[in-house]
Design an enzyme around this catalytic site. Structure first.
Site, PDB file in Angstrom:
ATOM      1  N   HIS A 195      58.507  31.522  96.727  1.00 37.37           N
ATOM      2  CA  HIS A 195      59.060  32.042  97.980  1.00 37.37           C
ATOM      3  C   HIS A 195      57.928  32.098  99.013  1.00 37.37           C
ATOM      4  O   HIS A 195      56.749  32.269  98.644  1.00 37.37           O
ATOM      5  CB  HIS A 195      59.625  33.446  97.765  1.00 37.37           C
ATOM      6  CG  HIS A 195      60.892  33.486  96.949  1.00 37.37           C
ATOM      7  ND1 HIS A 195      61.672  34.610  96.845  1.00 37.37           N
ATOM      8  CD2 HIS A 195      61.497  32.517  96.209  1.00 37.37           C
ATOM      9  CE1 HIS A 195      62.722  34.347  96.059  1.00 37.37           C
ATOM     10  NE2 HIS A 195      62.638  33.094  95.649  1.00 37.37           N
ATOM     11  N   GLU A 232      56.838  34.328 100.995  1.00 35.33           N
ATOM     12  CA  GLU A 232      55.968  35.509 100.949  1.00 35.33           C
ATOM     13  C   GLU A 232      54.945  35.414  99.827  1.00 35.33           C
ATOM     14  O   GLU A 232      53.778  35.821  99.983  1.00 35.33           O
ATOM     15  CB  GLU A 232      56.787  36.788 100.725  1.00 35.33           C
ATOM     16  CG  GLU A 232      57.865  37.061 101.741  1.00 35.33           C
ATOM     17  CD  GLU A 232      59.223  36.541 101.282  1.00 35.33           C
ATOM     18  OE1 GLU A 232      59.321  35.350 100.890  1.00 35.33           O
ATOM     19  OE2 GLU A 232      60.185  37.318 101.318  1.00 35.33           O
ATOM     20  N   CYS A 289      63.115  39.547  98.842  1.00 36.12           N
ATOM     21  CA  CYS A 289      63.841  39.831  97.602  1.00 36.12           C
ATOM     22  C   CYS A 289      63.007  40.837  96.796  1.00 36.12           C
ATOM     23  O   CYS A 289      61.861  41.130  97.154  1.00 36.12           O
ATOM     24  CB  CYS A 289      64.053  38.531  96.814  1.00 36.12           C
ATOM     25  SG  CYS A 289      62.593  37.973  95.915  1.00 36.12           S
ATOM     26  N   CYS A 324      59.422  39.580  95.871  1.00 36.89           N
ATOM     27  CA  CYS A 324      58.470  39.530  96.992  1.00 36.89           C
ATOM     28  C   CYS A 324      58.132  40.929  97.501  1.00 36.89           C
ATOM     29  O   CYS A 324      56.987  41.208  97.849  1.00 36.89           O
ATOM     30  CB  CYS A 324      59.029  38.657  98.101  1.00 36.89           C
ATOM     31  SG  CYS A 324      59.185  36.925  97.620  1.00 36.89           S
TER      32      CYS A 324
END
Lengths: 152, 152
Positions: free
Chosen positions: A56, A58, A86, A89
């Site tokens: 992801h 992040e 999410c 993260c």
């Protein structure tokens, strides 16, 4: 709204747009050293390209910034991301001791800050960043909507 | 207790011991393809060595296994880890669609499965692995205790 702030989110939105062009869900992230105002990492989702469910935006930003700073802890850093993080993260942001989290669109389906497990709302969360949601929310949400509409 | 199961956890414990020798908090993980019984990844914590707050054993194992399999989803795979996963790792296990999670010691302070945000207990968690805790729990806990005792 603060000019610098929207400027950083604009950079994150550009990363999200680039991600969409690579066939990735359009989410982009930027990490800024709050002391200098300098951007230390700019990333977009790479789950498809890397065959990596953890890639992801992040996570990649935190890894890049920590590598650059040479420390696991990014105490003076702020993270800007186009979508509510999410749970994975959100937890990584806490582990990295990020000072402030600014995010764009809210994510009732998969978010982990304002929805679902609300990662920062537990006594066992050892570091809670300051959280500011809804920054350039409409643009961030529109990017995601367009991406999924094209794939239907 | 099932022989294969404790055997895989034994491999994870060896990785945890190696991590301790490198000055890392001793946690080890193994990912097994349940169809073949073959180990596809064996990893230990590398947060210190990599200057990476996300380099928990489970995250490294998932990334290595997904890279090897060439897919974000590890649907037939089981993960063995010596300590209850933190919220970040518990979420990553869900994102990777791991079939079963076997862990050693429980972690009331920082765990995210049985404690804290209880990642799999929310409607927004899109995949919940089967969870089996307390496998070789005493050995896993002793490794952590020894590590922190030496540093006091």
């Amino acid at each position: 709204m603060d000019f610098e702030l929207t400027n950083y989110m604009e950079t994150a939105l550009h990363s999200a747009e680039s991600a969409a062009k690579r066939g990735e869900v359009p989410v982009g992230a930027v990490i800024v050293d709050s002391k200098t105002g300098r951007i230390v990492a700019t990333t977009g989702n790479q789950m498809v390209g890397r065959h990596d469910p953890t890639a992801h935006a992040e996570m990649l930003a935190i890894r890049a910034a920590a590598n650059m700073v040479g420390s696991q802890r990014l105490v003076d850093c702020d993270l800007y991301v186009t979508l509510e993080p999410c749970p994975m993260c959100a937890s990584a942001i806490s582990l990295a001791r990020i000072r402030r989290l600014y995010f764009g669109a809210y994510d009732p389906k998969s978010g982990g800050v304002e929805f679902g497990p609300r990662i920062y709302d537990h006594a066992t969360c050892h570091h809670k960043p300051e959280v500011y949601g809804g920054i350039r929310e409409e643009r961030a949400a529109a990017l995601l909507k367009e991406f999924f509409a094209e794939r239907r």
